[in-house]
Design a protein around this motif. Structure first.
Motif, short mmCIF file in Angstrom:
data_model
loop_
_atom_site.label_atom_id
_atom_site.label_comp_id
_atom_site.label_asym_id
_atom_site.label_seq_id
_atom_site.Cartn_x
_atom_site.Cartn_y
_atom_site.Cartn_z
N LEU A 16 0.83 -1.20 0.00
CA LEU A 16 0.00 0.00 0.00
C LEU A 16 0.87 1.26 0.00
CD1 LEU A 16 -2.77 -1.09 2.53
CD2 LEU A 16 -3.10 -0.61 0.09
N LEU A 17 1.94 1.24 0.77
CA LEU A 17 2.84 2.40 0.79
C LEU A 17 3.45 2.64 -0.59
CD1 LEU A 17 4.67 1.81 4.20
CD2 LEU A 17 3.11 3.69 3.66
N GLU A 18 3.82 1.56 -1.26
CA GLU A 18 4.37 1.71 -2.61
C GLU A 18 3.33 2.28 -3.56
OE1 GLU A 18 5.90 -2.09 -3.70
OE2 GLU A 18 7.64 -1.95 -2.37
N LYS A 19 2.07 1.83 -3.45
CA LYS A 19 1.00 2.36 -4.29
C LYS A 19 0.76 3.84 -4.01
CE LYS A 19 -1.64 -1.93 -4.94
NZ LYS A 19 -2.93 -2.63 -4.67
N ALA A 20 0.99 4.24 -2.77
CA ALA A 20 0.80 5.65 -2.41
C ALA A 20 1.92 6.54 -2.92
CB ALA A 20 0.69 5.78 -0.90
N GLY A 21 3.03 5.93 -3.36
CA GLY A 21 4.13 6.70 -3.91
C GLY A 21 5.39 6.71 -3.07
N VAL A 22 5.49 5.81 -2.09
CA VAL A 22 6.69 5.74 -1.25
C VAL A 22 7.66 4.74 -1.87
CG1 VAL A 22 7.61 5.29 1.05
CG2 VAL A 22 5.32 6.26 0.80
N PRO A 23 8.89 5.13 -2.16
CA PRO A 23 9.87 4.19 -2.74
C PRO A 23 10.19 3.06 -1.77
CG PRO A 23 10.59 6.47 -3.01
CD PRO A 23 9.43 6.51 -2.08
N THR A 24 10.50 1.90 -2.31
CA THR A 24 10.82 0.72 -1.50
C THR A 24 11.98 1.00 -0.55
OG1 THR A 24 10.07 -0.76 -3.26
CG2 THR A 24 11.46 -1.71 -1.57
#
Length: 260
Positions: A101-109
């Protein structure tokens, strides 16, 4: 859209409670909370916060501070974030859902992994870690204190109408979490938030963002674990101090309208 609320005078009511002395002298954090209240409802708001502190599963406090102050600036109204529930059968599954979900929100891995390591180094934080997704590093010099979001609420009657409409629990815990997530996500510098409680008996947490709404995850830690997490992933190109001022000082009232 954000609107200003001017019809009534409101007061910010805040509580913090700890064990073995106050927080600033090394006391263990037990509970914290706040409400926005009219003058006539101050006693009720204080009693709600008092009961919360005296009945917390983290232990019995021997220090408590409850204070209130009149809000002399316009209160902004925000609509609550839309909510979705993600079922997780294990902590591993829940954490995997959170990362996706964080990645979908735009947070890089890379930022997610580094923020997790930062969290492990500061397991007794009383507030939130601010983590810059551009530099992949923590920002703000708060050490163990973190940043504490303040001056926010959702009037009980309006919250209960929302809960009934969407067949959600009327729990104070859900109300407080959704209020905070909505305020944090509304700022343009916020990319996403990751949170789970330090309450050892509460294992549910969430990821929230403007893009995804409030994504509740049913299991993000093991039962009995007193370690909590609150990380705000932010765009570090924004000015830091105005962002912290918004989190700590801007008064927000959540308001829901059924026809929306």
């Amino acid at each position: 859209m954000v609107k200003a609320l001017r019809e009534e005078t409101f007061y910010s009511v805040r509580m913090r409670a700890s064990q073995n002395g106050p927080h600033e002298k090394g006391g263990k954090h037990i509970s914290g909370g706040e409400q926005l209240s009219t003058y006539d409802n101050l006693k009720q708001s204080i009693n709600v916060l008092l009961d919360k502190a005296l009945s917390h599963s983290r232990g019995n406090p021997d220090f408590m501070q409850i204070q209130f102050e009149m809000i002399d600036e316009p209160i902004k109204k925000l609509k609550p974030l839309p909510i979705e529930i993600n079922e997780a059968g294990s902590v591993e599954e829940g954490q995997s859902i959170a990362r996706n979900l964080l990645e979908k929100a735009g947070v890089p891995t890379e930022s997610i992994e580094k923020a997790h390591r930062e969290l492990m180094e500061h397991s007794v934080l009383r507030g939130a870690i601010l983590f810059d997704i551009r530099s992949c590093s923590r920002i703000g010099d708060r050490n163990e204190k973190g940043v504490r979001v303040s001056r926010m609420d959702w009037l009980t009657g309006d919250f209960e109408k929302w809960a009934d409409h969407y067949n959600m629990s009327r729990s104070q815990r859900l109300k407080e979490a959704l209020v905070l997530a909505t305020k944090v996500s509304a700022h343009p510098a916020t990319i996403a938030e990751l949170c789970w409680s330090d309450d050892p008996e509460y294992i549910t947490g969430y990821v929230a963002s403007k893009k995804l709404g409030y994504q509740r995850i049913t299991k993000l830690k093991e039962y009995g674990d007193e370690r909590g997490c609150r990380i705000f992933f932010v765009d570090g190109s924004s000015h830091l101090q105005p962002y912290i001022d918004y989190l700590e000082r801007q008064s927000i009232l959540i308001q829901w309208e059924e026809d929306e």
